[in-house]
Design a protein around this motif. Structure first.
Motif, short mmCIF file in Angstrom:
data_model
loop_
_atom_site.label_atom_id
_atom_site.label_comp_id
_atom_site.label_asym_id
_atom_site.label_seq_id
_atom_site.Cartn_x
_atom_site.Cartn_y
_atom_site.Cartn_z
N ALA A 14 1.08 -1.22 0.20
CA ALA A 14 -0.18 0.02 0.10
C ALA A 14 0.51 1.46 -0.17
CB ALA A 14 -1.41 -0.28 1.29
N ARG A 15 1.73 1.11 0.90
CA ARG A 15 2.67 2.27 0.89
C ARG A 15 3.79 2.88 -0.62
NH1 ARG A 15 2.99 3.49 6.31
NH2 ARG A 15 3.10 1.24 7.25
N THR A 16 3.64 1.72 -1.63
CA THR A 16 4.47 1.75 -2.59
C THR A 16 3.72 2.30 -3.21
OG1 THR A 16 5.66 0.09 -2.28
CG2 THR A 16 5.47 0.73 -4.74
N LEU A 17 2.55 1.92 -3.47
CA LEU A 17 1.25 2.28 -4.46
C LEU A 17 0.87 4.17 -4.14
CD1 LEU A 17 -1.37 -0.69 -4.46
CD2 LEU A 17 0.10 -0.08 -6.42
N ALA A 18 1.28 4.28 -3.01
CA ALA A 18 0.62 4.93 -2.17
C ALA A 18 1.50 6.18 -3.10
CB ALA A 18 0.39 5.32 -1.27
N GLU A 19 2.89 5.77 -3.53
CA GLU A 19 4.49 6.62 -4.13
C GLU A 19 3.57 6.99 -4.94
OE1 GLU A 19 7.79 4.64 -2.58
OE2 GLU A 19 7.17 5.09 -0.46
N GLN A 20 2.77 6.17 -6.42
CA GLN A 20 2.10 6.28 -7.55
C GLN A 20 2.14 7.89 -7.38
OE1 GLN A 20 4.66 4.75 -9.39
NE2 GLN A 20 5.35 3.71 -7.65
N PRO A 21 2.16 7.87 -8.97
CA PRO A 21 1.78 9.27 -8.17
C PRO A 21 -0.18 9.53 -9.64
CG PRO A 21 3.10 8.98 -11.01
CD PRO A 21 3.17 8.32 -9.71
N GLN A 22 -0.76 8.40 -9.88
CA GLN A 22 -1.61 7.45 -10.39
C GLN A 22 -2.49 7.61 -9.22
OE1 GLN A 22 -2.13 3.64 -11.81
NE2 GLN A 22 -4.40 4.11 -12.62
N ARG A 23 -4.03 8.46 -9.18
CA ARG A 23 -5.01 8.56 -8.47
C ARG A 23 -6.23 8.44 -9.10
NH1 ARG A 23 -1.73 7.93 -5.72
NH2 ARG A 23 -0.68 9.35 -3.21
N PRO A 24 -7.53 7.47 -8.35
CA PRO A 24 -7.42 6.79 -7.30
C PRO A 24 -6.29 6.14 -7.69
CG PRO A 24 -9.64 6.60 -8.21
CD PRO A 24 -8.40 7.68 -9.93
N VAL A 25 -5.58 5.52 -6.40
CA VAL A 25 -4.97 4.40 -6.00
C VAL A 25 -5.75 2.73 -6.72
CG1 VAL A 25 -3.51 2.57 -4.54
CG2 VAL A 25 -4.36 5.22 -4.07
N PRO A 26 -5.27 2.44 -7.56
CA PRO A 26 -5.83 1.33 -8.14
C PRO A 26 -6.02 0.28 -7.09
CG PRO A 26 -3.60 1.03 -9.23
CD PRO A 26 -4.00 2.49 -8.83
N ALA A 27 -7.50 -0.83 -7.65
CA ALA A 27 -7.74 -1.43 -6.69
C ALA A 27 -6.32 -2.60 -7.42
CB ALA A 27 -9.15 -2.42 -7.25
N THR A 28 -5.47 -3.43 -5.84
CA THR A 28 -4.39 -3.67 -6.04
C THR A 28 -4.89 -5.28 -5.67
OG1 THR A 28 -3.35 -1.86 -6.66
CG2 THR A 28 -2.12 -4.27 -5.68
N VAL A 29 -4.49 -6.20 -6.28
CA VAL A 29 -4.97 -7.94 -5.71
C VAL A 29 -2.83 -8.43 -4.47
CG1 VAL A 29 -5.41 -10.42 -5.03
CG2 VAL A 29 -6.33 -8.23 -5.68
#
Length: 149
Positions: A14-29
């Protein structure tokens, strides 16, 4: 993998995903597997629970069951109520074979991801679309302790 370790792996994803510029953060498994941890963002995330259930059901059938994945994590951006009004959060749910799912969340701020709340049991009525992931984890075969590698 113990539940505490699974929680940490999912929070780090989740921390790594939050660092990405994409918003909203994509649903991820997140699938911690013996050879490697797979982090798989879902390109489309439906608005309605029945469609989400169907999507995760196909994911469980096509990805989790063939891999015999005994645990999973799920990350999605959402909105939580706070004393100051609506708050953008990253929700992290995770579960494992023989262990019911748990959930935690952290505020998603401009300066990064805040601290996660204490994890608590995820009631099935809260995020019912996650049940295919839990069922796939429960159905995974135990590791073969006699396998030659």
């Amino acid at each position: 993998m113990r539940m505490e370790e699974l929680e940490l792996v999912c929070q780090q994803a989740a921390r790594t995903l939050a660092e990405q510029p994409q918003r909203p953060v994509p649903a991820t498994v997140i699938l911690p597997l013996p050879a490697a941890t797979r982090v798989l963002s879902l390109p489309e995330w439906p608005d309605e629970d029945p469609a989400r259930f169907d999507l995760l059901g196909r994911f469980a059938t096509d990805v989790m069951r063939p891999a015999q994945a005994p645990c999973f994590g799920f990350v999605a951006e959402g909105v939580a109520d706070s004393d100051d009004g609506p708050l953008d959060v990253l929700l992290v749910a995770y579960g494992a074979r023989g262990h019911g799912a748990r959930v935690t969340a952290a505020p998603l701020r401009d300066d990064g991801l805040g601290d996660f709340t204490a994890a608590e049991e995820l009631l099935p009525v809260a995020l019912p679309f996650l049940s295919p992931l839990q069922h796939a984890a429960d159905a995974a075969a135990p590791p073969d302790s006699f396998a030659v590698g």
